[in-house]
Structures are given as C-alpha cells and as structure tokens.
Scaffold this motif. Structure first.
Motif, PDB file in Angstrom:
ATOM      1  N   ALA A   1       0.840  -1.204   0.000  1.00  0.00           N
ATOM      2  CA  ALA A   1       0.000   0.000   0.000  1.00  0.00           C
ATOM      3  C   ALA A   1       0.876   1.255   0.000  1.00  0.00           C
ATOM      4  N   LYS A   2       1.989   1.187   0.803  1.00  0.00           N
ATOM      5  CA  LYS A   2       2.892   2.333   0.845  1.00  0.00           C
ATOM      6  C   LYS A   2       3.558   2.563  -0.517  1.00  0.00           C
ATOM      7  N   VAL A   3       4.028   1.431  -1.090  1.00  0.00           N
ATOM      8  CA  VAL A   3       4.679   1.534  -2.405  1.00  0.00           C
ATOM      9  C   VAL A   3       3.695   2.064  -3.451  1.00  0.00           C
ATOM     10  N   GLU A   4       2.479   1.534  -3.372  1.00  0.00           N
ATOM     11  CA  GLU A   4       1.453   1.984  -4.308  1.00  0.00           C
ATOM     12  C   GLU A   4       1.170   3.478  -4.129  1.00  0.00           C
ATOM     13  N   GLY A   5       1.143   3.934  -2.862  1.00  0.00           N
ATOM     14  CA  GLY A   5       0.926   5.354  -2.583  1.00  0.00           C
ATOM     15  C   GLY A   5       2.079   6.197  -3.101  1.00  0.00           C
ATOM     16  N   ILE A   6       3.301   5.671  -2.870  1.00  0.00           N
ATOM     17  CA  ILE A   6       4.485   6.403  -3.354  1.00  0.00           C
ATOM     18  C   ILE A   6       4.471   6.485  -4.873  1.00  0.00           C
ATOM     19  N   GLU A   7       4.098   5.350  -5.497  1.00  0.00           N
ATOM     20  CA  GLU A   7       4.060   5.327  -6.958  1.00  0.00           C
ATOM     21  C   GLU A   7       3.018   6.305  -7.498  1.00  0.00           C
ATOM     22  N   LYS A   8       1.850   6.334  -6.847  1.00  0.00           N
ATOM     23  CA  LYS A   8       0.814   7.278  -7.271  1.00  0.00           C
ATOM     24  C   LYS A   8       1.294   8.719  -7.088  1.00  0.00           C
ATOM     25  N   GLY A   9       1.946   8.953  -5.921  1.00  0.00           N
ATOM     26  CA  GLY A   9       2.475  10.296  -5.672  1.00  0.00           C
ATOM     27  C   GLY A   9       3.522  10.685  -6.697  1.00  0.00           C
ATOM     28  N   TYR A  10       4.391   9.676  -7.021  1.00  0.00           N
ATOM     29  CA  TYR A  10       5.437   9.933  -8.020  1.00  0.00           C
ATOM     30  C   TYR A  10       4.810  10.252  -9.382  1.00  0.00           C
ATOM     31  N   ASN A  11       3.834   9.439  -9.763  1.00  0.00           N
ATOM     32  CA  ASN A  11       3.172   9.666 -11.051  1.00  0.00           C
ATOM     33  C   ASN A  11       2.469  11.015 -11.095  1.00  0.00           C
ATOM     34  N   PHE A  12       1.835  11.379  -9.969  1.00  0.00           N
ATOM     35  CA  PHE A  12       1.137  12.670  -9.897  1.00  0.00           C
ATOM     36  C   PHE A  12       2.141  13.820 -10.019  1.00  0.00           C
ATOM     37  N   ASN A  13       3.226  13.689  -9.216  1.00  0.00           N
ATOM     38  CA  ASN A  13       4.247  14.750  -9.256  1.00  0.00           C
ATOM     39  C   ASN A  13       4.911  14.826 -10.623  1.00  0.00           C
ATOM     40  N   LYS A  14       5.145  13.655 -11.228  1.00  0.00           N
ATOM     41  CA  LYS A  14       5.750  13.643 -12.563  1.00  0.00           C
ATOM     42  C   LYS A  14       4.826  14.303 -13.571  1.00  0.00           C
ATOM     43  N   GLU A  15       3.542  14.019 -13.454  1.00  0.00           N
ATOM     44  CA  GLU A  15       2.557  14.636 -14.351  1.00  0.00           C
ATOM     45  C   GLU A  15       2.542  16.154 -14.169  1.00  0.00           C
ATOM     46  N   GLN A  16       2.578  16.575 -12.864  1.00  0.00           N
ATOM     47  CA  GLN A  16       2.608  18.010 -12.578  1.00  0.00           C
ATOM     48  C   GLN A  16       3.885  18.642 -13.129  1.00  0.00           C
ATOM     49  N   LEU A  17       5.002  17.946 -12.954  1.00  0.00           N
ATOM     50  CA  LEU A  17       6.285  18.462 -13.442  1.00  0.00           C
ATOM     51  C   LEU A  17       6.292  18.550 -14.959  1.00  0.00           C
ATOM     52  N   ASP A  18       5.756  17.495 -15.605  1.00  0.00           N
ATOM     53  CA  ASP A  18       5.691  17.506 -17.070  1.00  0.00           C
ATOM     54  C   ASP A  18       4.815  18.657 -17.561  1.00  0.00           C
ATOM     55  N   THR A  19       3.690  18.863 -16.858  1.00  0.00           N
ATOM     56  CA  THR A  19       2.802  19.974 -17.210  1.00  0.00           C
ATOM     57  C   THR A  19       3.500  21.307 -17.011  1.00  0.00           C
ATOM     58  N   PHE A  20       4.203  21.416 -15.878  1.00  0.00           N
ATOM     59  CA  PHE A  20       4.953  22.648 -15.585  1.00  0.00           C
ATOM     60  C   PHE A  20       6.016  22.910 -16.649  1.00  0.00           C
ATOM     61  N   GLU A  21       6.773  21.862 -17.018  1.00  0.00           N
ATOM     62  CA  GLU A  21       7.823  22.015 -18.020  1.00  0.00           C
ATOM     63  C   GLU A  21       7.238  22.379 -19.381  1.00  0.00           C
ATOM     64  N   GLU A  22       6.095  21.775 -19.708  1.00  0.00           N
ATOM     65  CA  GLU A  22       5.447  22.074 -20.978  1.00  0.00           C
ATOM     66  C   GLU A  22       4.965  23.522 -21.008  1.00  0.00           C
ATOM     67  N   ASN A  23       4.339  23.953 -19.887  1.00  0.00           N
ATOM     68  CA  ASN A  23       3.889  25.344 -19.789  1.00  0.00           C
ATOM     69  C   ASN A  23       5.068  26.311 -19.843  1.00  0.00           C
ATOM     70  N   LYS A  24       6.163  25.907 -19.194  1.00  0.00           N
ATOM     71  CA  LYS A  24       7.369  26.748 -19.215  1.00  0.00           C
ATOM     72  C   LYS A  24       7.902  26.866 -20.640  1.00  0.00           C
ATOM     73  N   LYS A  25       7.913  25.743 -21.330  1.00  0.00           N
ATOM     74  CA  LYS A  25       8.388  25.737 -22.712  1.00  0.00           C
ATOM     75  C   LYS A  25       7.523  26.635 -23.586  1.00  0.00           C
ATOM     76  N   LEU A  26       6.188  26.485 -23.428  1.00  0.00           N
ATOM     77  CA  LEU A  26       5.269  27.307 -24.207  1.00  0.00           C
ATOM     78  C   LEU A  26       5.432  28.793 -23.874  1.00  0.00           C
ATOM     79  N   LYS A  27       5.629  29.087 -22.592  1.00  0.00           N
ATOM     80  CA  LYS A  27       5.826  30.465 -22.160  1.00  0.00           C
ATOM     81  C   LYS A  27       7.089  31.047 -22.784  1.00  0.00           C
ATOM     82  N   ILE A  28       8.176  30.279 -22.745  1.00  0.00           N
ATOM     83  CA  ILE A  28       9.449  30.736 -23.319  1.00  0.00           C
ATOM     84  C   ILE A  28       9.305  30.953 -24.825  1.00  0.00           C
ATOM     85  N   GLU A  29       8.616  30.022 -25.501  1.00  0.00           N
ATOM     86  CA  GLU A  29       8.399  30.170 -26.937  1.00  0.00           C
ATOM     87  C   GLU A  29       7.596  31.435 -27.240  1.00  0.00           C
TER      88      GLU A  29
END
Length: 258
Positions: free
Chosen positions: A53-81
């Motif tokens: 359950a802990k690993v599953e929670g960590i994995e979900k948290g990691y996936n969520f944070n990765k998704e947020q980071l990917d979104t942030f990086e994409e928005n940053k890229k679009l902003k810079i462009e």
C-alpha cells in the motif's frame, strides 16, 4: 481412536484426523509449528500488504508529481516560446522604425541659420536700395509737378518769368514762349528720369521679393529639418522603449529557466 469418539475415523475431517494421530503419537508439536507458521505467514502477509500500500501510494504520488512536473515544463516551454516570439516581433519593429529615420548632417540647422542671417543682411541692403529708389522717384515726381505748375502759371495774366523772376509784359510773348520751351525740355528730361527711376524701383522691388522668397524657402527648409529631427527623436524614443521591453523579456526568460 478413543472409546468416546462416536464418529468413525475415516468420516472425520482432515484436521480432526491430524489431531487424533498427533495425540496418539504425541506429535502436537507439528500442529504448533503449523499454527506458528500460519501466524507468521499472516503477519508477513499483513506487512506485505502494508508495504505494498505504501509503495502503491508512493508510486501514485510519483506519477502525480511527474505529471505536474511535465505539465509545468510544458507550460514553461510554451511560455518561453511565446516570449521569444514577442522578442522577434519587437526586433522586427525596431528594424522597421530604423528605416523611418532620415539621416541629416549634424550641422544642417547651423548652416541654414547662417544662410538666413546672410539673407537678412542682404535683404536690409536691398530695402535700403528700395528706399533710395523710391525717394528718387518721389523727388522726380515733385520736380515734374513743380514744372507743370510753372507751365500753368505762365498762361495766367501777370505771370512771372521763371528765369528772370519778373512779370511778363504784352511785348514779352517771345520770351514767354522761350521760357515755356525751356520748361518743357526740363519736363521731358524729368519724365525720362522718372521712367528710369521707376524701372530701377521695379527691379529693386522684384529683387527684394526674390530675396524674401529665398529667405522664406530656407526658413521652410529649416522647419522641415526641425520636423524630421523631432520625428527622428520620437522614433529613437520608441526604439529605446522597445529595446528595454526586449531586455525585460530576455530577463523574464532567464528567470523562467532557473
């Protein structure tokens, strides 16, 4: 099998059969070991489930944070462009504005002022010539008027000779005609002088008008140069403002990259 056991051995369950055999052979230790093994299995299973359950929670948290980071990086890229596009557009504006700047000699106004001053001095001289020519014309007209009045007076009774300053007698007809002839000759000469003076006055007047037009043309040119200089300053101010905007945008890009 015990005496009190009414259930046949073969009809008993596997657990009862095992317990019966262990009791006869004193093998209860195997049941205890089995029970202990089951407890340990259950405990390990619970620990595994908790850990899973802990690993599953960590994995979900990691996936969520990765998704947020990917979104942030994409928005940053679009902003810079978007900011880079803005910089490119502003640079194009600067180049377009530079083409509107008209190059002028640094001392053009000073040179035009010198020409205007020279023109003003020449105009003063011309105006003096005009006054002199006008006065000459007026003097000739006055002389003509005086002689014309003299000719009128000669025809009157008791007229006085313009030469000897005495009144004409009836016998002075010849002298009177001579006096009239002399006056008419003077009048003719004065009229010729008047024509010459009028031509001179007309020439000076045209020369003055020409010089005034030259000065006005130089003044108009000076005003045009002033307008160009002011327009150039306004363009340079716009270019400075846009350059500052470009610099601010470049700083914003650097801040986003950090």
């Amino acid at each position: 099998m015990t005496i009190n056991n009414t259930v046949p051995f073969m009809a008993q369950s596997k657990v009862d059969k095992r317990k019966f055999i262990e009791s006869i052979l004193s093998l209860e230790i195997f049941s205890e070991m089995l029970s202990k093994a089951r407890d340990e299995h259950n405990n390990h299973k619970k620990d595994y489930e908790v850990l899973f359950a802990k690993v599953e929670g960590i994995e979900k948290g990691y996936n969520f944070n990765k998704e947020q980071l990917d979104t942030f990086e994409e928005n940053k890229k679009l902003k810079i462009e978007s900011l880079i596009k803005r910089i490119d557009e502003n640079k194009l504006k600067i180049e377009a504005l530079k083409k509107d700047i008209k190059e002028l000699p640094a001392d053009v106004i000073e040179k035009l002022n010198i020409k205007i001053e020279q023109g003003d001095e020449e105009l003063k001289e011309i105006q003096n010539l005009y006054k002199a020519a006008y006065q000459e014309t007026a003097d000739i007209k006055s002389k003509i008027n005086h002689i014309e009045n003299q000719l009128k007076e000669i025809e009157k009774v008791g007229a006085i000779c313009t030469t000897c300053k005495r009144a004409y007698s009836d016998s002075d007809l010849k002298h009177k005609e001579s006096n009239k002839k002399e006056l008419n000759i003077k009048l003719k000469d004065l009229n010729n002088e008047l024509d010459t003076a009028k031509k001179k006055l007309d020439e000076v007047n045209k020369f003055q008008a020409k010089k005034e037009k030259e000065i006005k043309d130089i003044q108009d040119k000076k005003n045009i140069v002033r307008d160009i200089q002011n327009n150039n300053k306004n363009i340079e101010t716009k270019i400075t403002f846009i350059n500052e905007a470009v610099q601010d945008t470049e700083n914003e890009i650097e801040d986003i990259k950090k």
